[in-house]
Design a protein around this motif. Structure first.
Motif, PDB file in Angstrom:
ATOM      1  N   ASN A 114     -12.838  -5.363  -0.805  1.00 32.82           N
ATOM      2  CA  ASN A 114     -12.274  -5.802   0.225  1.00 32.82           C
ATOM      3  C   ASN A 114     -12.632  -5.525   1.775  1.00 32.82           C
ATOM      4  OD1 ASN A 114      -9.596  -7.423  -0.615  1.00 32.82           O
ATOM      5  ND2 ASN A 114     -10.006  -5.988  -2.035  1.00 32.82           N
ATOM      6  N   SER A 115     -13.859  -4.576   1.575  1.00 37.64           N
ATOM      7  CA  SER A 115     -14.349  -4.051   2.695  1.00 37.64           C
ATOM      8  C   SER A 115     -13.491  -3.253   3.754  1.00 37.64           C
ATOM      9  CB  SER A 115     -15.153  -5.189   3.610  1.00 37.64           C
ATOM     10  OG  SER A 115     -16.326  -5.859   2.767  1.00 37.64           O
ATOM     11  N   TRP A 116     -12.431  -2.489   3.177  1.00 38.67           N
ATOM     12  CA  TRP A 116     -11.787  -1.584   3.791  1.00 38.67           C
ATOM     13  C   TRP A 116     -12.442  -0.292   4.269  1.00 38.67           C
ATOM     14  CZ3 TRP A 116      -7.605  -1.947  -0.477  1.00 38.67           C
ATOM     15  CH2 TRP A 116      -6.922  -3.299  -0.306  1.00 38.67           C
ATOM     16  N   LYS A 117     -13.032  -0.376   5.554  1.00 44.65           N
ATOM     17  CA  LYS A 117     -13.576   0.725   6.045  1.00 44.65           C
ATOM     18  C   LYS A 117     -12.836   1.786   6.585  1.00 44.65           C
ATOM     19  CE  LYS A 117     -17.395  -2.564   7.323  1.00 44.65           C
ATOM     20  NZ  LYS A 117     -18.329  -2.957   8.497  1.00 44.65           N
ATOM     21  N   THR A 137     -11.371  -1.002  -2.856  1.00 43.61           N
ATOM     22  CA  THR A 137     -11.620  -0.912  -1.225  1.00 43.61           C
ATOM     23  C   THR A 137     -12.553  -1.279  -0.903  1.00 43.61           C
ATOM     24  OG1 THR A 137     -10.095   1.098  -1.379  1.00 43.61           O
ATOM     25  CG2 THR A 137     -11.558   0.899   0.458  1.00 43.61           C
ATOM     26  N   PRO A 182     -10.986   3.120  -4.764  1.00 49.24           N
ATOM     27  CA  PRO A 182     -12.469   3.071  -4.355  1.00 49.24           C
ATOM     28  C   PRO A 182     -12.926   1.735  -4.667  1.00 49.24           C
ATOM     29  CG  PRO A 182     -12.323   4.272  -6.349  1.00 49.24           C
ATOM     30  CD  PRO A 182     -11.051   4.108  -5.935  1.00 49.24           C
ATOM     31  N   PHE A 192      -5.989   1.546   5.326  1.00 47.67           N
ATOM     32  CA  PHE A 192      -5.380   0.222   5.353  1.00 47.67           C
ATOM     33  C   PHE A 192      -3.983   0.230   4.890  1.00 47.67           C
ATOM     34  CE2 PHE A 192      -5.522  -4.044   6.481  1.00 47.67           C
ATOM     35  CZ  PHE A 192      -5.101  -4.755   5.495  1.00 47.67           C
ATOM     36  N   MET A 209       0.706  -1.294  -0.130  1.00 43.31           N
ATOM     37  CA  MET A 209       0.007  -0.010   0.071  1.00 43.31           C
ATOM     38  C   MET A 209       0.872   1.213   0.096  1.00 43.31           C
ATOM     39  SD  MET A 209      -3.117   0.895  -0.176  1.00 43.31           S
ATOM     40  CE  MET A 209      -4.046  -0.437   0.208  1.00 43.31           C
ATOM     41  N   SER A 217      -3.615   3.902  -2.847  1.00 42.44           N
ATOM     42  CA  SER A 217      -4.230   4.258  -1.464  1.00 42.44           C
ATOM     43  C   SER A 217      -5.672   3.662  -1.711  1.00 42.44           C
ATOM     44  CB  SER A 217      -3.815   5.476  -0.962  1.00 42.44           C
ATOM     45  OG  SER A 217      -4.628   6.496  -1.778  1.00 42.44           O
ATOM     46  N   THR A 218      -6.145   3.602  -0.366  1.00 39.83           N
ATOM     47  CA  THR A 218      -7.648   3.439  -0.617  1.00 39.83           C
ATOM     48  C   THR A 218      -8.487   4.534  -0.982  1.00 39.83           C
ATOM     49  OG1 THR A 218      -7.727   4.348   1.757  1.00 39.83           O
ATOM     50  CG2 THR A 218      -7.585   2.149   1.677  1.00 39.83           C
ATOM     51  N   GLN A 219      -7.732   5.737  -1.267  1.00 40.39           N
ATOM     52  CA  GLN A 219      -8.479   6.667  -1.752  1.00 40.39           C
ATOM     53  C   GLN A 219      -8.631   6.910  -3.161  1.00 40.39           C
ATOM     54  OE1 GLN A 219      -6.064   7.359   0.690  1.00 40.39           O
ATOM     55  NE2 GLN A 219      -7.716   8.150   2.127  1.00 40.39           N
TER      56      GLN A 219
END
Length: 342
Positions: free
Chosen positions: A80-83, A77, A74, A86, A37, A69-71
């Motif tokens: 993978n249910s990255w709330k 994310t 989307p 991460f 990441m 990144s998670t940004q």
């Protein structure tokens, strides 16, 4: 180096594709290595990158340098249910797609295409040329064509699209009803119309047909010979003069090849038959003339002169005088008894 540092070193930090090798799609060799990441994704001009998670298409990236990144992931994310943020490594398949124009792809008729021509009737035609394509919708192309292969080049799809091109061009020519003698002057128009006609079929697979060229449309040998004969007759103009020319040529060939064997004999017989037919036609034309025209050359001749009269010859073998009956001497001109002329 500790165990954690070793494991951390196995994470992928830079994802890029440098050499396309003429490929349409390239799968980045991550295998079981996890992507760090915050890694850098470098997508060059005329490239696109797609992340796939467990067989599902996730995020698509265009040209540029992207920090993962998670940004900016989307979809991945959400899958993978990255709330929350991460920072641990993650696993995903990365595919690079070549968005350049792939040119000089060949098309050609494997078997003759049967067409109906207004002048020659039903004929068989062959044709060939080239076309160009490019990926227009990366996600659609990956779903419809690529699958899960490691690499994918144009040879994997040219056979399929060649049949689409041949079918579309054949249908277009049939609908246009252009005589075969005029096809060569319509190649450019037919090529542009073919692109318009075939574009929806390529778009259904995420591709764009950027160009298509018809290099040649050929006819069977017997049809080409028929066209050549017709052209020769049109150039000759008068059919009678053309036949005389052909006969003279046949006689000349036979004369130049007296030892031609069976072929020479056949040529000589053919020339003789042709000459016989021509002589017969000329005799028929003469016999069709009026009688006074036919006799005119003889009537113009001078009448025959009468031969001058000749004195009648003395009958041979006269032995007695016609006056006194006395016997005459041999070859006597006067009778010795009465003196009469014999």
């Amino acid at each position: 180096m500790g165990l954690f540092d070793f494991i951390k070193g196995q994470f992928i930090e830079v994802i890029e594709w440098l050499d396309d090798k003429g490929l349409l799609v390239y799968r980045f060799p991550a295998y079981d290595n996890a992507i760090k990441m915050g890694a850098k994704l470098i997508v060059r001009e005329s490239q696109a990158a797609i992340f796939v998670n467990e067989g599902q298409l996730a995020d698509v990236f265009g040209p540029g340098t992207h920090t993962l990144s998670t940004q900016n992931l989307p979809v991945l994310t959400a899958l993978n249910s990255w709330k929350y943020a991460f920072n641990s490594p993650f696993k995903a398949d990365v595919y690079f797609l070549n968005m350049t124009n792939f040119t000089d792809l060949k098309w050609g008729t494997t078997n003759p295409v049967i067409m109906r021509d207004p002048e020659f009737g039903i004929i068989r035609m062959r044709g060939y040329g080239n076309y160009s394509i490019k990926i227009n919708d990366p996600a659609l192309f990956l779903r419809e064509i690529f699958g899960t292969k490691q690499e994918f080049n144009t040879s994997s799809i040219t056979g399929f699209f060649k049949s689409i091109v041949v079918s579309g061009i054949s249908d277009l020519i049939g609908e246009a009803k252009i005589p075969v003698a005029d096809l060569s002057s319509s190649y450019n128009e037919l090529s542009h119309l073919s692109v318009t006609k075939l574009q929806p079929q390529f778009a259904a697979f995420g591709l764009a047909l950027t160009s298509l060229t018809i290099e040649n449309i050929s006819l069977p040998e017997e049809v080409e010979k028929m066209i050549d004969r017709k052209s020769s007759m049109n150039i000759a103009g008068n059919l009678d003069q053309y036949m005389k020319y052909q006969t003279a040529e046949a006689i000349r060939e036979a004369a130049n090849n007296p030892d031609g064997g069976v072929a020479g004999t056949g040529a000589g017989l053919g020339a003789g038959m042709a000459m016989g037919q021509m002589m017969g036609q000329m005799m028929n034309q003469m016999s069709a003339r009026p009688a006074d025209t036919q006799q005119q050359p003889y009537a113009q001749q001078a009448p025959a002169q009468a031969a001058p009269s000749q004195p009648s010859a003395q009958p041979a073998g006269k032995k007695f005088c016609s006056e006194c009956g006395s016997k005459l001497a041999e070859n006597a001109k006067f009778c010795s008894e009465c003196g009469s002329k014999t």
